[in-house]
Design an enzyme around this catalytic site. Structure first.
Site, PDB file in Angstrom:
ATOM      1  N   GLN A  52       0.800  -1.220   0.000  1.00  0.00           N
ATOM      2  CA  GLN A  52       0.000   0.000   0.000  1.00  0.00           C
ATOM      3  C   GLN A  52       0.843   1.287   0.000  1.00  0.00           C
ATOM      4  O   GLN A  52       0.345   2.340  -0.338  1.00  0.00           O
ATOM      5  CB  GLN A  52      -0.952  -0.012   1.196  1.00  0.00           C
ATOM      6  N   ARG A 109       3.916  -0.271  12.867  1.00  0.00           N
ATOM      7  CA  ARG A 109       3.601  -1.565  12.250  1.00  0.00           C
ATOM      8  C   ARG A 109       3.648  -1.417  10.728  1.00  0.00           C
ATOM      9  O   ARG A 109       2.968  -0.564  10.154  1.00  0.00           O
ATOM     10  CB  ARG A 109       2.199  -2.021  12.680  1.00  0.00           C
ATOM     11  N   HIS A 154       1.157  -9.388   4.276  1.00  0.00           N
ATOM     12  CA  HIS A 154      -0.015  -8.506   4.221  1.00  0.00           C
ATOM     13  C   HIS A 154      -0.551  -8.526   2.788  1.00  0.00           C
ATOM     14  O   HIS A 154      -0.491  -7.540   2.060  1.00  0.00           O
ATOM     15  CB  HIS A 154       0.377  -7.097   4.682  1.00  0.00           C
ATOM     16  N   ASN A 198      -1.575 -10.926   8.084  1.00  0.00           N
ATOM     17  CA  ASN A 198      -2.582  -9.906   8.315  1.00  0.00           C
ATOM     18  C   ASN A 198      -3.919 -10.368   7.744  1.00  0.00           C
ATOM     19  O   ASN A 198      -4.028 -10.675   6.556  1.00  0.00           O
ATOM     20  CB  ASN A 198      -2.190  -8.598   7.620  1.00  0.00           C
ATOM     21  N   GLU A 199      -4.919 -10.449   8.608  1.00  0.00           N
ATOM     22  CA  GLU A 199      -6.298 -10.697   8.186  1.00  0.00           C
ATOM     23  C   GLU A 199      -6.451 -11.882   7.228  1.00  0.00           C
ATOM     24  O   GLU A 199      -6.871 -11.710   6.066  1.00  0.00           O
ATOM     25  CB  GLU A 199      -6.893  -9.434   7.554  1.00  0.00           C
ATOM     26  N   ASN A 340      -7.462  -6.430  14.363  1.00  0.00           N
ATOM     27  CA  ASN A 340      -7.874  -5.300  13.523  1.00  0.00           C
ATOM     28  C   ASN A 340      -9.370  -5.131  13.698  1.00  0.00           C
ATOM     29  O   ASN A 340     -10.147  -6.053  13.385  1.00  0.00           O
ATOM     30  CB  ASN A 340      -7.593  -5.571  12.041  1.00  0.00           C
ATOM     31  N   TYR A 342     -12.756  -2.433  13.206  1.00  0.00           N
ATOM     32  CA  TYR A 342     -13.279  -1.178  12.643  1.00  0.00           C
ATOM     33  C   TYR A 342     -14.762  -0.974  12.904  1.00  0.00           C
ATOM     34  O   TYR A 342     -15.216   0.139  13.049  1.00  0.00           O
ATOM     35  CB  TYR A 342     -13.071  -1.145  11.121  1.00  0.00           C
ATOM     36  N   GLU A 411      -4.844  -2.514  14.127  1.00  0.00           N
ATOM     37  CA  GLU A 411      -5.442  -1.539  13.196  1.00  0.00           C
ATOM     38  C   GLU A 411      -6.769  -1.052  13.735  1.00  0.00           C
ATOM     39  O   GLU A 411      -7.577  -1.839  14.241  1.00  0.00           O
ATOM     40  CB  GLU A 411      -5.733  -2.173  11.825  1.00  0.00           C
ATOM     41  N   TRP A 454      -4.729   2.802  11.857  1.00  0.00           N
ATOM     42  CA  TRP A 454      -4.587   2.654  10.411  1.00  0.00           C
ATOM     43  C   TRP A 454      -5.096   3.929   9.798  1.00  0.00           C
ATOM     44  O   TRP A 454      -6.254   4.215   9.925  1.00  0.00           O
ATOM     45  CB  TRP A 454      -5.379   1.454   9.864  1.00  0.00           C
ATOM     46  N   GLU A 461      -5.625   2.095  -1.081  1.00  0.00           N
ATOM     47  CA  GLU A 461      -6.625   1.328  -0.340  1.00  0.00           C
ATOM     48  C   GLU A 461      -7.217   0.237  -1.247  1.00  0.00           C
ATOM     49  O   GLU A 461      -8.379   0.257  -1.639  1.00  0.00           O
ATOM     50  CB  GLU A 461      -7.689   2.272   0.236  1.00  0.00           C
ATOM     51  N   TRP A 462      -6.369  -0.717  -1.649  1.00  0.00           N
ATOM     52  CA  TRP A 462      -6.786  -1.912  -2.379  1.00  0.00           C
ATOM     53  C   TRP A 462      -7.696  -1.561  -3.556  1.00  0.00           C
ATOM     54  O   TRP A 462      -7.330  -0.698  -4.343  1.00  0.00           O
ATOM     55  CB  TRP A 462      -7.393  -2.933  -1.410  1.00  0.00           C
TER      56      TRP A 462
HETATM   57  C1  NOJ Z   1      -7.467  -3.705   6.832  1.00  0.00           C
HETATM   58  C2  NOJ Z   1      -6.218  -3.966   6.087  1.00  0.00           C
HETATM   59  O1  NOJ Z   1      -5.311  -4.721   6.833  1.00  0.00           O
HETATM   60  C3  NOJ Z   1      -5.555  -2.729   5.513  1.00  0.00           C
HETATM   61  O2  NOJ Z   1      -4.677  -3.151   4.535  1.00  0.00           O
HETATM   62  C4  NOJ Z   1      -6.628  -1.810   4.977  1.00  0.00           C
HETATM   63  O3  NOJ Z   1      -6.090  -0.760   4.257  1.00  0.00           O
HETATM   64  C5  NOJ Z   1      -7.441  -1.321   6.146  1.00  0.00           C
HETATM   65  N1  NOJ Z   1      -8.071  -2.442   6.789  1.00  0.00           N
HETATM   66  C6  NOJ Z   1      -8.505  -0.296   5.800  1.00  0.00           C
HETATM   67  O4  NOJ Z   1      -9.493  -0.862   5.020  1.00  0.00           O
END
Ligand code: NOJ
Length: 517
Positions: A52, A109, A154, A198-199, A340, A342, A411, A454, A461-462
């Protein structure tokens, strides 16, 4: 009598899933703002990931990753943007150190790019230029008094491995172990906190279930389960490798970062909603946490529900099974819990219409209808609703389900709302989430030992590319210098770190030099 037993059972379930909901709960549900300073060793940080922020996607011997391929293919990312340059941290990592110092964080991180360090994992050859890049970063962080927190994986799988059968080809376990070995041996001296993955939920579900993320494969019934199975084995290999070979020398901590919403019953007085919330939590965080933190195996409710939705005549299930020796090997492979978090989801048993609307497989197997309260404030990320009390809920879930293992929130954060440097909504969000974490730690005795925003700066952002910005610092992606400029939230977070939380203004610490009266 039976009614009474049912009621007692229900109140136990309610209080463990949703500790604030039970009226007879000894802990007070504290409404509103709670002043409190975190324990001395609590660590504050910010987070990023290699793909990223780094850019330099094909420089100095780095090979292609699945996210390079996916973004270059076109059609997957907003405005067809790529991360070819992004924040250019590969060249501008000193600028990152500058703003980390400015914030005063205790830890940073970030993740390593596997394809930068071992470009062809089938040969295992190490790319010294990639190693040097991270050595420079890590040693500069240590000089600045900032602990590196390093994620090995990641999401940016080397494309060579995807082509080689991906997580379905078990040779990846040894290849991942070799990569972990390279990382531990080169960087272990300086790195205290490690994260293996990660996730993994997002890796398997978004990448191979619904195919929204790289590599864009849609096999929701089978691949997420199969690939998660391999990922858990990879994690266990890396943890044992560290434990036996590197811990005696470096004494660091190795964990995995799991993403999860807090799952709350839609109606907490309905036992079936309470049960649905428990099931959803076991299917998401429990999928990975139960094997690692409890007994080496998947949660029983997950095994039961996947089995009954597999509809096989021979009793087989789409959820793979661990052998007894694998269970022993996986159980206990943690030194802390990386979380993580949110947002929150509301749960009730799925009805036929809901089941028909979700992809057959993992989501349908769960048999839970997941919704959001329309009154919750939205952000510009579709998954991200503002529900601060969920932070306290999920930390209590971890406390009760995973033996109060020390948790580092790896995060938490939110997307820009108004696109200016005056990002008051981000301050509101982070302040409220940290405050619920404070309540979890200081009132509920949750063993939470760190918090990470984060992200330190806007980045790729993906699939949303640069259209969604999570940064405490603004990055101008049209400027070749990629200057990092503090948003209001950056300045505010710096204050929280300096105060170590939210000291009570009526009873300030004695050495608070900033007081004017
Ligand atoms: C989770 C992910 O680990 C991270 O790469 C992503 O940018 C954030 N959440 C925000 O969506």
């Amino acid at each position: 009598m039976l009614r009474l037993k049912m009621l007692i059972l229900l109140s136990i379930v309610v209080s463990s899933v949703f500790p604030c909901a039970a009226s007879d709960d000894k802990r007070n549900f504290t409404e509103g703002f709670y002043f409190g300073v975190m324990p001395e060793n609590f660590t504050w940080g910010v987070s990023t990931a290699a793909f990223q922020i780094e850019g330099a996607w094909n420089e100095d011997g780095k090979s292609e990753s699945i996210w390079d391929r996916f973004s270059h293919e076109g059609g997957h990312i907003a405005l067809n943007q790529t991360a070819d340059v992004s924040c250019d941290s590969y060249h501008k990592w000193r600028d990152d150190i500058t703003i980390l110092k400015e914030l005063g964080v205790k830890h940073y991180r970030f993740s390593l790019s596997w394809s930068r360090i071992v470009p062809d994992p089938t040969t295992g050859e190490v790319n010294q230029a990639g190693v040097n890049f991270y050595l420079n970063l890590i040693t500069a962080l240590k000089e600045a008094g900032i602990e590196p927190m390093v994620t090995l994986f990641h999401w940016d799988l080397p494309q060579i491995l995807e082509d080689n059968g991906s997580w379905g080809n078990e040779t990846i376990i040894q290849q991942y172990k070799h990569y972990a070995d390279v990382a531990f041996s080169h960087f272990g001296y300086w790195v205290k906190y490690w994260l293996t993955f990660n996730e993994p939920w997002v890796v398997t579900w978004s990448g191979y279930g619904i195919g929204e993320y790289a590599p864009g494969i849609k096999q929701p019934a089978t691949l997420p389960y199969l690939y998660a199975h391999t990922i858990i084995k990879c994690h266990a290999q890396a943890w044992h490798l560290y434990d036996t070979t590197y811990r005696p020398r470096f004494n660091g901590m190795v964990s995995i970062t799991l993403n999860t919403d807090f799952f709350a019953p839609k109606n907490s007085s309905k036992p079936e909603d309470v049960e649905a919330a428990e099931r959803a939590a076991q299917f998401s965080v429990g999928w990975f946490a139960h094997p690692i933190y409890v007994d080496g195996d998947y949660p029983q409710v997950m095994k039961d529900y996947v089995q009954r939705n597999t509809n096989s005549t021979d009793g087989s299930s789409r959820l793979p099974k661990f052998t007894d020796s694998e269970k022993l090997f996986i159980k206990g492979t943690f030194d802390y819990f990386g979380l993580n978090h949110y947002s929150t989801s509301l749960c009730e048993p799925a009805d036929a219409a809901y089941q028909a609307s979700v992809p057959k497989g993992y989501l349908g197997d769960m048999e839970v209808k997941l919704t959001r309260d329309p009154k919750w404030q939205k952000s510009s990320s579709s998954y991200l609703y503002y529900v601060p009390w969920g932070m306290r809920g999920i930390l209590n879930f971890i406390r009760t389900n995973y033996n109060n293992t020390p948790v580092i929130v790896t995060e938490n954060g939110v997307t820009d709302r108004n696109g200016t440097l005056l990002d008051f909504f981000r301050i509101q969000y982070i302040r409220a989430y940290i405050n619920e974490l404070t309540k979890a730690a200081l009132i509920d005795n949750c063993n939470v030992i760190g918090y990470t925003v984060w992200s330190i700066m806007d980045n790729f952002e993906w699939t949303s590319g640069y259209t969604q910005k999570f940064g405490l610092y603004y990055v101008d992606f049209d400027n070749p210098q990629r200057p990092r400029v503090a948003k209001q939230s950056g300045t505010w977070y710096k204050g929280v770190i300096a105060d170590h939380g939210f000291p009570d203004p009526m009873f300030p610490p004695k050495d608070d030099l900033r007081r004017t009266t």
